[in-house]
Scaffold this motif. Structure first.
Motif, PDB file in Angstrom:
ATOM      1  N   GLU A   1       0.853  -1.176   0.000  1.00 40.36           N
ATOM      2  CA  GLU A   1       0.000   0.000   0.000  1.00 40.36           C
ATOM      3  C   GLU A   1       0.890   1.227   0.000  1.00 40.36           C
ATOM      4  O   GLU A   1       2.029   1.185   0.449  1.00 40.36           O
ATOM      5  CB  GLU A   1      -0.908  -0.002   1.223  1.00 40.36           C
ATOM      6  CG  GLU A   1      -1.932  -1.107   1.179  1.00 40.36           C
ATOM      7  CD  GLU A   1      -2.922  -1.039   2.333  1.00 40.36           C
ATOM      8  OE1 GLU A   1      -2.881  -0.074   3.120  1.00 40.36           O
ATOM      9  OE2 GLU A   1      -3.745  -1.951   2.429  1.00 40.36           O
TER      10      GLU A   1
ATOM     11  N   THR B   1      -3.545   3.592  -4.620  1.00 35.25           N
ATOM     12  CA  THR B   1      -3.237   3.210  -3.242  1.00 35.25           C
ATOM     13  C   THR B   1      -2.432   1.917  -3.109  1.00 35.25           C
ATOM     14  O   THR B   1      -2.021   1.567  -2.008  1.00 35.25           O
ATOM     15  CB  THR B   1      -4.532   3.028  -2.420  1.00 35.25           C
ATOM     16  OG1 THR B   1      -5.326   1.997  -3.029  1.00 35.25           O
ATOM     17  CG2 THR B   1      -5.326   4.314  -2.332  1.00 35.25           C
ATOM     18  N   ARG B   2      -2.220   1.174  -4.216  1.00 33.44           N
ATOM     19  CA  ARG B   2      -1.580  -0.144  -4.104  1.00 33.44           C
ATOM     20  C   ARG B   2      -0.637  -0.440  -5.264  1.00 33.44           C
ATOM     21  O   ARG B   2      -0.854   0.009  -6.372  1.00 33.44           O
ATOM     22  CB  ARG B   2      -2.638  -1.252  -4.069  1.00 33.44           C
ATOM     23  CG  ARG B   2      -3.508  -1.236  -2.866  1.00 33.44           C
ATOM     24  CD  ARG B   2      -4.536  -2.359  -2.923  1.00 33.44           C
ATOM     25  NE  ARG B   2      -3.956  -3.669  -3.011  1.00 33.44           N
ATOM     26  CZ  ARG B   2      -3.563  -4.396  -1.969  1.00 33.44           C
ATOM     27  NH1 ARG B   2      -3.674  -3.919  -0.767  1.00 33.44           N
ATOM     28  NH2 ARG B   2      -3.072  -5.590  -2.146  1.00 33.44           N
TER      29      ARG B   2
ATOM     30  N   ALA C   1       0.675   5.929  -0.315  1.00 31.25           N
ATOM     31  CA  ALA C   1      -0.135   7.150  -0.247  1.00 31.25           C
ATOM     32  C   ALA C   1       0.323   8.148  -1.313  1.00 31.25           C
ATOM     33  O   ALA C   1       0.241   9.355  -1.122  1.00 31.25           O
ATOM     34  CB  ALA C   1      -0.033   7.763   1.141  1.00 31.25           C
TER      35      ALA C   1
END
Length: 98
Positions: free
Chosen positions: A9, A63-64, A11
């Motif tokens: 993950e 996000t991933r 940001a």
């Protein structure tokens, strides 16, 4: 055929993730001899890669990072070390986990 699945993950948002994915692609091609093909999308990008004994796909979203890697018979014996190297590489590129 051994398979590795590595998920991270982040940001960074999609634009930042694309920048990191591009750096990963450059490393994969130059350092590991991979042939890479990118498929950009609206909400996610897919990058397919391969070389003798290895094939896989990196899916990048806002996000991933999801990496799916298939190792051939000979490289399967080194799957632990290969996974460790890839995880360390992604950790370095992505920075701290979100």
């Amino acid at each position: 055929m051994p398979e590795l699945k590595i998920e991270r993950e982040h940001a960074l948002g999609l634009a930042g993730a694309r920048t990191v994915a591009e750096r990963w692609r450059e490393q994969a091609q130059q350092e590991w001899g991979m042939t890479c093909a990118s498929e950009p999308g609206e909400t996610e990008d897919r990058m397919r890669f391969e070389r003798s004994g290895v094939s896989g796909q990196l899916t990048v979203t806002s996000t991933r990072f999801d990496l799916h890697l298939k190792l051939g018979f000979l490289l399967g014996a080194y799957s632990g070390k290969i996974e460790e190297k890839i995880r360390a590489n992604l950790d370095e590129l992505l920075g701290p986990v979100a």
